[in-house]
Design an enzyme around this catalytic site. Structure first.
Site, short mmCIF file in Angstrom:
data_model
loop_
_atom_site.label_atom_id
_atom_site.label_comp_id
_atom_site.label_asym_id
_atom_site.label_seq_id
_atom_site.Cartn_x
_atom_site.Cartn_y
_atom_site.Cartn_z
N TYR A 27 0.92 -1.24 0.08
CA TYR A 27 0.04 -0.10 0.12
C TYR A 27 1.02 1.28 0.20
O TYR A 27 0.64 2.24 -0.93
CB TYR A 27 -0.76 -0.07 1.33
CG TYR A 27 -1.57 1.41 1.50
CD1 TYR A 27 -2.41 2.02 0.68
CD2 TYR A 27 -0.99 2.12 2.75
CE1 TYR A 27 -2.95 3.29 1.11
CE2 TYR A 27 -1.61 3.29 3.09
CZ TYR A 27 -2.52 3.96 2.15
OH TYR A 27 -3.01 5.07 2.57
N SER A 108 -3.93 13.65 6.70
CA SER A 108 -4.76 13.01 5.82
C SER A 108 -6.20 12.99 6.21
O SER A 108 -6.37 12.56 7.38
CB SER A 108 -4.18 11.55 5.27
OG SER A 108 -5.25 11.12 4.26
N GLN A 129 -5.46 17.83 5.06
CA GLN A 129 -5.63 17.56 3.60
C GLN A 129 -7.29 16.99 3.44
O GLN A 129 -7.81 16.24 4.14
CB GLN A 129 -4.73 16.39 3.25
CG GLN A 129 -5.05 15.69 1.65
CD GLN A 129 -5.82 14.55 1.59
OE1 GLN A 129 -5.76 14.05 2.66
NE2 GLN A 129 -6.57 14.43 0.51
N TYR A 131 -10.31 15.50 0.99
CA TYR A 131 -11.13 14.94 -0.18
C TYR A 131 -12.23 15.45 -0.31
O TYR A 131 -13.01 15.27 0.89
CB TYR A 131 -10.89 13.18 -0.01
CG TYR A 131 -9.56 12.68 -0.39
CD1 TYR A 131 -8.82 12.74 -1.55
CD2 TYR A 131 -8.89 11.96 0.67
CE1 TYR A 131 -7.76 12.28 -1.55
CE2 TYR A 131 -7.87 11.40 0.52
CZ TYR A 131 -7.25 11.60 -0.71
OH TYR A 131 -5.92 10.82 -0.90
N THR A 157 -6.72 17.94 -2.38
CA THR A 157 -6.37 16.81 -3.39
C THR A 157 -7.33 16.68 -4.46
O THR A 157 -8.48 16.36 -4.22
CB THR A 157 -6.17 15.37 -2.71
OG1 THR A 157 -5.14 15.77 -1.58
CG2 THR A 157 -5.52 14.49 -3.67
N ARG A 166 -4.14 0.21 -8.79
CA ARG A 166 -2.76 -0.38 -8.46
C ARG A 166 -2.72 -1.82 -8.02
O ARG A 166 -3.45 -2.59 -7.43
CB ARG A 166 -2.47 0.39 -6.82
CG ARG A 166 -2.61 1.79 -6.94
CD ARG A 166 -2.54 2.58 -5.66
NE ARG A 166 -3.22 4.11 -5.60
CZ ARG A 166 -3.68 4.54 -4.88
NH1 ARG A 166 -3.77 3.99 -3.28
NH2 ARG A 166 -3.78 5.82 -4.79
N LYS A 253 -3.48 20.49 -4.43
CA LYS A 253 -2.48 19.41 -4.61
C LYS A 253 -2.92 18.35 -5.79
O LYS A 253 -4.17 18.01 -5.60
CB LYS A 253 -2.42 18.81 -3.26
CG LYS A 253 -1.24 17.35 -3.13
CD LYS A 253 -1.28 16.77 -1.85
CE LYS A 253 0.05 15.74 -2.12
NZ LYS A 253 -0.39 14.56 -2.77
N HIS A 277 0.96 12.07 -7.30
CA HIS A 277 0.37 11.59 -6.30
C HIS A 277 1.31 10.50 -6.33
O HIS A 277 0.98 9.36 -5.75
CB HIS A 277 -1.25 11.06 -6.59
CG HIS A 277 -1.95 10.81 -5.42
ND1 HIS A 277 -2.76 11.74 -5.18
CD2 HIS A 277 -2.10 9.87 -4.24
CE1 HIS A 277 -3.46 11.39 -3.92
NE2 HIS A 277 -2.89 10.22 -3.69
N ARG A 280 0.70 7.13 -8.09
CA ARG A 280 -0.30 6.15 -7.46
C ARG A 280 -1.69 6.45 -8.38
O ARG A 280 -2.73 5.56 -8.06
CB ARG A 280 -0.55 6.26 -5.98
CG ARG A 280 0.62 6.15 -5.29
CD ARG A 280 0.57 6.50 -3.85
NE ARG A 280 -0.63 5.76 -2.97
CZ ARG A 280 -0.17 4.76 -2.39
NH1 ARG A 280 0.76 4.19 -2.42
NH2 ARG A 280 -1.33 4.45 -1.81
#
Length: 396
Positions: A27, A108, A129, A131, A157, A166, A253, A277, A280
């Site tokens: 991860y 985060s 941060q 979302y 972000t 991923r 970001k 990122h 990612r």
């Protein structure tokens, strides 16, 4: 305890790999699809040479401003989700380590420790941060809690409107399984150092969302659920609304295109993070260091330009500053240190990078971050054998 004396971020990565269950290590360590952008983020630093200037006889001071705060060297810890699974109380330890090193940190949204748990550690140079979620009420709740906790900087972000694919996570089930699989549980049991320190916190999930209806229980279920709650039709108008609502500084970001930087400036953002990122999200894009110079040449002085993705050495910091960054965010570098040795590991990684930056500055004949910015491209040159990279990064 480390397996050996660590001399670099690379050594901490190896120790983290030996301690963490495979799911957690992959991860942190993995990237999207074939991981070509992940590799390029670091490899492209090697296409840029530092110009050595000797016998200047002046003392080097690497201190510089980041997120409105003078840091001991021009970096801050980037937001990384689920740090508390790498080491118990990981987010709190990361903030404590950052402050001990004289820099700021960014929490985060997808943290194990909640905003309120981290609140006692929050200082002027720190950030939260965000979302943006599909549910505006839940987004507003998070913003209100971050404001109440004392965060002055908000990092939004914007490159996650579609979750990155991923391969490593898909294979091991992270963010796709509803609950830990038998193979995950066996993997945890086969990593006794991690299990011995973490077993008491294994039931924890994502602290900022755990009380919400429908989110589920435990990290695996909650991460899978919350990844589906991100606003997929996010627009610049949505970001502008957050900028107007937030009482402090806002940084956007996840931009690598100059037109996107112009849009961020147009809606009133105070800063941008030139970032893919960490490789990612979208595989096959240019490295962040390749995207930086054109953006800096157009918008330096108009907006704070921060940089992340691929930093593993203090010389990488010098190169990013010489190409126009005002400061840098560290991601995997400190996560490896945290996984290996908790707060001590983060402090050690930061001290390594600060010493490497100071050495690089001294041997490049620059005495301060401001000196790097004044000399700018005179601090570095491009490997002549790669003219195609020259075109990418704007060298002449």
């Amino acid at each position: 305890m480390l397996r050996r004396t660590a001399a670099s971020v690379h050594d901490y990565r190896l120790t983290a790999q030996s301690i963490l269950p495979r799911t957690l290590f992959e991860y942190v360590d993995g990237g999207a699809l074939d991981e070509s952008t992940l590799a390029r983020n670091t490899a492209d630093f090697e296409e840029i040479y530092i110009r050595q200037k000797v016998l200047r006889g002046e003392k080097v001071d690497p201190a510089g401003p980041v997120l409105g705060h003078i840091a001991s060297f021009p970096v801050a810890l980037a937001p990384i989700g689920s740090l508390g699974m790498l080491y118990p109380q990981g987010e709190i330890l990361a903030f404590q380590a950052a402050h001990a090193a004289g820099i700021g940190a960014c929490l985060s949204s997808f943290s194990v420790c909640s905003i309120e748990e981290v609140m006692p550690e929050v200082g002027d140079g720190d950030a939260f941060q965000l979302y943006v979620l599909k549910d505006p009420g839940r987004t507003e709740e998070i913003l209100a809690r971050a404001t109440a906790a004392g965060f002055r900087n908000l990092v939004i972000t914007v490159d996650t409107t579609h979750p990155g694919m991923r391969d490593r996570d898909l294979r091991n089930g992270y963010r796709s399984a509803a609950r830990p699989s038998l193979s995950m549980l066996l993997d945890c049991a086969m990593h006794p150092r991690w299990f011995a320190r973490s077993w008491r916190s294994l039931g924890r999930g994502l602290g900022n969302f755990a009380h919400w209806d429908g989110v589920g229980s435990g990290l695996i279920a909650q991460a899978a659920y919350m990844s589906r709650q991100l606003k997929t039709d996010l627009t610049w108008s949505d970001i502008e609304a957050v900028v107007k609502r937030w009482p402090g500084r806002v940084v956007v970001k996840g931009v690598t295109d100059p037109e996107d930087v112009a849009r961020a400036i147009g809606i009133g953002a105070d800063g941008v993070v030139v970032s893919n990122h960490g490789g990612r999200q979208l595989d096959g894009v240019m490295s962040s260091i390749a995207a930086l110079p054109v953006i800096a040449s157009r918008y330096s002085g108009e907006v704070e330009i921060l940089f992340d993705s691929g930093i593993r050495r203090g010389s990488h910091l010098l190169k990013a500053l010489a190409l126009g960054a005002d400061g840098c965010l560290l991601g995997r570098s400190y996560a490896y240190g945290l996984a290996a040795a908790g707060a001590d590991g983060v402090i050690a990684v930061l001290e390594m990078l600060r010493k490497e930056l100071t050495m690089s500055m001294s041997l490049a004949g620059v005495t301060s971050v401001e000196d790097i910015k004044k000399r700018h491209m005179a601090c570095v040159s491009l490997r002549e054998a790669r003219p195609n990279v020259s075109a990418l990064v704007g060298f002449s």
